[in-house]
Design an enzyme around this catalytic site. Structure first.
Site, PDB file in Angstrom:
ATOM      1  CD  GLU A  36      -2.849   1.164   2.426  1.00 34.32           C
ATOM      2  OE1 GLU A  36      -3.722   2.041   2.478  1.00 34.32           O
ATOM      3  OE2 GLU A  36      -2.771   0.240   3.254  1.00 34.32           O
ATOM      4  CG  ASN A  81      -7.925   2.589   5.290  1.00 30.28           C
ATOM      5  OD1 ASN A  81      -8.770   1.758   4.991  1.00 30.28           O
ATOM      6  ND2 ASN A  81      -7.514   2.762   6.540  1.00 30.28           N
ATOM      7  CD  GLU A 188     -10.230  -1.846   6.343  1.00 27.06           C
ATOM      8  OE1 GLU A 188     -10.117  -0.698   6.801  1.00 27.06           O
ATOM      9  OE2 GLU A 188      -9.452  -2.769   6.689  1.00 27.06           O
ATOM     10  CD  GLU A 304      -6.118  -4.196   4.839  1.00 27.80           C
ATOM     11  OE1 GLU A 304      -5.923  -3.795   6.019  1.00 27.80           O
ATOM     12  OE2 GLU A 304      -6.551  -3.470   3.923  1.00 27.80           O
TER      13      GLU A 304
END
Length: 505
Positions: A36, A81, A188, A304
């Site tokens: 990420e 995210n 998410e 995750e």
């Protein structure tokens, strides 16, 4: 699958392995990774052009060499995210023309110097010498992104016709399609920390519409639905609505505790999450009727997972955990869970691959393999093929757990949690691997092993002087020891250790 009977009185602990009872195939994608745009994962991790070890692409060769040791099969990108405000078109083409943007997930600045083409090139380099390439797994922007943007990304990666975004890829020096197989429908999006958090109703509607369009663009892709933790009404609802449109259902769980016993038992909550998610998938398929129930089953994408305490290693500060032996044992339990539940697990991705809550850290001098590296190394190397049936008889932990509900579930089912956490596999060549975590910090266990073939048994042990032992640069307090055993009599599993035994059945 492992069954457990709490021992009584002076009964000798026992582990039984049945090499003839294959239960389910272990998906190689169980050992996936995740990169990420967060902290030093990309910049300063896999990509650091100024570092002495960097190749002509700017990729750190010491990181590539280390990751080849664990034979990573698939890597998720670019978030996380981060993806909720990421616009992939800004990360392609000449670097001098790529704009820097505020990054809202971790409150940084994204330079866009590393994007889709760099990620695919890195996977190409990482795949050198492998029979099968390291597969890319791309997560789509369900925050500020649009369906047009997602379709364009898919066209850029997989397009073969004379169309705009396929031609842009060709113009950027990549004439052949990347053939990206795995695409996630957001990350998410249920979370209050997300840019453009969604309700389960709104998400399910959007996921279905995007899935329709994406499959029209490329019917060969596999789509991953955004779940929560496998234990929620969100998971129930979105599966019920969208199960026929997807190939996998994603769930995320992180575990951590300063208390050793809570820390090492916490990953067992993920086992219950997998079992419940599998039931929710079955329920959704059954309720949709025969046309859906007869299709190949939707599997779980645990994309995750790890030991992570966000207070100890805050995400906006780079989330650089310093892992202990206790954490290494917890990771071994995590991996045991995936082996025991291999029937349901289509993919699992440790978060993350480098620097950010990672078993591998970079420094100016090189790389540091943290304590958690060693169970991941042993599992990825040896725990393949098919899961075997095992049975444990032994002492139980009956203390507090995190989450608290785990204690009650274990007590009701087995009278407690086995101090010895076990899984086993058999490979096509007939080699059996038995993974045993002695979670007890105070007691060795002499165990009767049945099903072991007498002869040369290879022994791999990960341990240290205390559960708080850590690895730092130039000092490895938690490492891997190799030896052999004749397979006769009892075997002693030392306190706070992870031991793998291997023999030819």
């Amino acid at each position: 699958m492992a069954s457990f009977t709490k021992s009584t009185g002076d009964e000798t602990p026992l582990i039984h392995v049945d090499a003839k009872k294959k239960l389910s195939k272990v998906n190689p994608n169980t050992y996936g990774g995740f990169t990420e745009h967060m902290g030093r994962c990309i910049y300063g991790g896999i990509y650091e052009p100024s570092h002495p070890s960097a190749d002509e692409n700017g990729f750190r060769k010491d990181v590539i060499d280390a990751l080849r040791e664990i034979d990573v099969p698939v890597i998720r990108y670019p978030g996380g995210n981060f993806v909720a405000t990421y616009h992939w078109q800004e990360g392609i083409g000449p670097r001098e023309k790529r704009p820097a943007r505020p990054e809202l997930a971790w409150l940084g600045v994204e330079s866009n110097q590393f994007g889709t083409d760099e990620f695919m090139k890195w996977l190409e380099v990482l795949s050198e010498g492998k029979e099968q390439r390291v597969e890319p797994y791309i997560c789509l922007n369900f925050g500020t992104g649009t369906l047009d943007e997602a379709l364009a990304w898919l066209e850029y990666c997989n397009g073969t016709r004379d169309t705009y975004w396929a031609n842009q890829r060709r113009a950027n020096g990549h004439p052949e399609p990347y053939n990206v197989k795995y695409w996630a429908l957001g990350n998410e999006v249920w979370g209050p920390w997300q840019v453009l958090q969604m309700t389960k109703e709104d998400y399910a509607k959007q996921a279905i519409q995007w899935a329709k369009a994406l499959r029209l663009m490329d019917p060969n892709i596999e789509l991953i639905l955004c779940g929560e933790n496998g234990l929620s009404s969100w998971d129930h609802y979105v599966l019920h609505e969208a199960v026929e449109w997807v190939d996998m259902h994603s769930i995320h769980i992180y575990t951590a505790s300063a208390d050793h016993n809570k820390n090492v038992t916490a990953p067992l909550s993920a086992e219950r999450a997998i079992e419940i998610t599998a039931s929710l998938i079955d329920l959704a398929r059954i309720e949709k009727g025969p046309a859906v129930a007869s299709k190949p089953p939707v599997t779980i994408c645990f994309d995750e997972w790890n030991v992570w305490d966000p207070e100890r290693a805050p995400g906006d500060k780079g989330a650089e955990e310093k892992y202990t032996l206790s954490d290494a044992l917890a990771v071994a339990v995590w991996l045991n869970v995936f082996i025991r539940q291999s029937k349901y697990v289509g993919m699992a991705n440790i978060a993350q691959t480098v620097n950010v809550i990672s078993p591998l850290m970079t420094t100016e001098k090189g790389v540091v393999r943290q304590s958690t590296w060693w169970p991941l190394f042993l599992f990825s190397k040896y725990m393949r093929g098919h899961t075997l049936a095992t049975h444990i008889r032994g002492p139980a932990y009956e203390g507090e757990t995190s989450p608290k509900w785990l204690q009650g579930t274990a007590a009701a089912t087995n009278g407690g949690i086995s101090w010895l956490d076990v899984s086993a596999t058999i490979e096509a060549d007939g080699y059996v691997s038995l993974a045993v975590v002695n979670m007890n910090d105070a007691e060795d266990y002499s165990v009767e092993l049945t099903g072991v073939v007498a002869g040369e048994v290879k022994v791999y042990k990960v341990s240290g002087d205390s559960v708080q032992a850590t690895n730092v640069e130039d000092k490895e307090a938690v490492g891997l020891e190799e030896s052999t055993w004749d397979g006769k009599g009892a075997f002693t599993f030392p306190k706070h250790s992870f031991v793998m035994l291997r023999w030819k059945a």
